[in-house]
Design a protein around this motif. Structure first.
Motif, short mmCIF file in Angstrom:
data_model
loop_
_atom_site.label_atom_id
_atom_site.label_comp_id
_atom_site.label_asym_id
_atom_site.label_seq_id
_atom_site.Cartn_x
_atom_site.Cartn_y
_atom_site.Cartn_z
N PRO A 151 0.84 -1.19 0.00
CA PRO A 151 0.00 0.00 0.00
C PRO A 151 0.88 1.25 0.00
O PRO A 151 1.98 1.25 0.54
CB PRO A 151 -0.76 -0.11 1.31
CG PRO A 151 0.19 -0.82 2.23
CD PRO A 151 1.02 -1.73 1.35
N MET A 152 0.40 2.28 -0.62
CA MET A 152 1.05 3.60 -0.56
C MET A 152 -0.08 4.61 -0.41
O MET A 152 -0.76 4.93 -1.39
CB MET A 152 1.86 3.85 -1.82
CG MET A 152 2.53 5.21 -1.88
SD MET A 152 3.84 5.37 -0.66
CE MET A 152 4.13 7.12 -0.74
N ASP A 153 -0.32 4.99 0.82
CA ASP A 153 -1.47 5.84 1.14
C ASP A 153 -2.76 5.22 0.58
O ASP A 153 -3.11 4.11 0.95
CB ASP A 153 -1.25 7.28 0.65
CG ASP A 153 -0.12 7.97 1.43
OD1 ASP A 153 0.35 7.41 2.43
OD2 ASP A 153 0.28 9.07 1.03
N GLU A 154 -3.41 5.88 -0.38
CA GLU A 154 -4.69 5.37 -0.89
C GLU A 154 -4.53 4.30 -1.98
O GLU A 154 -5.50 3.69 -2.41
CB GLU A 154 -5.53 6.54 -1.45
CG GLU A 154 -5.25 6.94 -2.90
CD GLU A 154 -3.83 7.38 -3.22
OE1 GLU A 154 -3.46 7.31 -4.40
OE2 GLU A 154 -3.07 7.78 -2.31
N HIS A 179 1.70 7.87 -6.13
CA HIS A 179 1.55 6.81 -5.12
C HIS A 179 1.37 5.44 -5.77
O HIS A 179 1.92 4.44 -5.29
CB HIS A 179 0.34 7.10 -4.23
CG HIS A 179 0.50 8.29 -3.36
ND1 HIS A 179 -0.56 8.88 -2.69
CD2 HIS A 179 1.60 9.04 -3.03
CE1 HIS A 179 -0.13 9.91 -2.00
NE2 HIS A 179 1.18 10.04 -2.19
N ASN A 207 -3.85 8.78 -6.75
CA ASN A 207 -2.67 9.60 -6.97
C ASN A 207 -1.66 8.78 -7.77
O ASN A 207 -1.19 7.73 -7.31
CB ASN A 207 -2.07 10.02 -5.61
CG ASN A 207 -0.85 10.88 -5.77
OD1 ASN A 207 0.21 10.39 -6.15
ND2 ASN A 207 -0.97 12.16 -5.48
N GLU A 257 4.71 4.27 -7.25
CA GLU A 257 5.62 3.96 -6.15
C GLU A 257 5.26 2.62 -5.51
O GLU A 257 6.14 1.82 -5.19
CB GLU A 257 5.60 5.08 -5.11
CG GLU A 257 6.62 4.89 -4.02
CD GLU A 257 6.90 6.14 -3.21
OE1 GLU A 257 7.25 5.99 -2.03
OE2 GLU A 257 6.78 7.26 -3.76
N ALA A 258 3.97 2.37 -5.33
CA ALA A 258 3.54 1.07 -4.79
C ALA A 258 3.97 -0.07 -5.70
O ALA A 258 4.37 -1.14 -5.23
CB ALA A 258 2.03 1.07 -4.59
N GLY A 312 -6.29 3.31 -6.58
CA GLY A 312 -5.53 4.48 -6.19
C GLY A 312 -6.06 5.69 -6.92
O GLY A 312 -6.75 5.56 -7.94
#
Length: 194
Positions: free
Chosen positions: A97-100, A161, A158, A164-165, A156
């Motif tokens: 996970p990367m934030d949302e 993000h 973004n 990056e995930a 997601g």
């Protein structure tokens, strides 16, 4: 030491790349493509690899050739550094996970190159980086490493993000797949080879 290096020089790029699979997460990366440098840096850290990349490319045109050729080089050194693949786990799976955002990467170091990519990025660019190059990088990596690579961006909003995930999940799945398992005798295949 499972390590390999490559130098690739074309009319479009000049790349020197070295990978050590059993590393400490040390990165020495200059690509001329800031977002790709960021992704490779975190890939190195989260996979516990040691990676050196020095690349110069025709980024005055765009980032395509540099991104593609780094994917080619990384795939080549990954394949070479694994050698005969004796004792490796072969398969790797990671959710990150990367934030949302949530990404999943599943790998089979099968010597059968394939990329399956499922995901839609909301933006066509992150900074100056064309997000379509994520697929290009992953496809060339899978092809040259001769691995079966499945990438799923579950959700997601973004784009940074989400990508990056993907790179963090790629690192963790690859770390799992390349680990030497003392229970495995020879290569993990009923065919007797990978």
């Amino acid at each position: 030491m499972r390590t390999a290096s490559v130098e690739r020089k074309t009319n479009e790029t000049d790349i020197s790349l070295k990978l050590q699979i059993d590393g400490e997460g040390k990165a020495d990366i200059t690509t001329g493509v800031p977002f790709l440098t960021h992704m490779l840096d975190l890939f190195t850290k989260h996979g516990q690899f040691d990676l050196t990349v020095h690349a110069n490319g025709d980024t005055d045109v765009d980032d395509h050739h540099t991104t593609e050729d780094i994917g080619i080089c990384l795939g080549q050194v990954l394949r070479e550094s694994l050698g005969d693949k004796k004792g490796i786990k072969r398969y790797g799976n990671a959710f990150v996970p990367m934030d949302e955002a949530l990404a999943q990467v599943v790998i089979d170091l099968s010597n059968r190159p394939h990329l399956e990519f499922r995901g839609e990025f909301p933006s066509q660019k992150v900074g100056t980086f064309d997000t379509e190059l994520v697929h290009e990088f992953l496809w060339k990596l899978a092809l040259e490493a001769r691995m079966n690579l499945h990438v799923i961006v579950h959700y997601g909003s973004n784009t940074h993000h989400m990508i990056e995930a993907v790179f963090k999940a790629l690192a963790r799945a690859l770390d799992e797949a390349t680990i030497i398992d003392p229970r495995i005798k020879g290569v993990p295949s009923t065919k007797g080879m990978l």
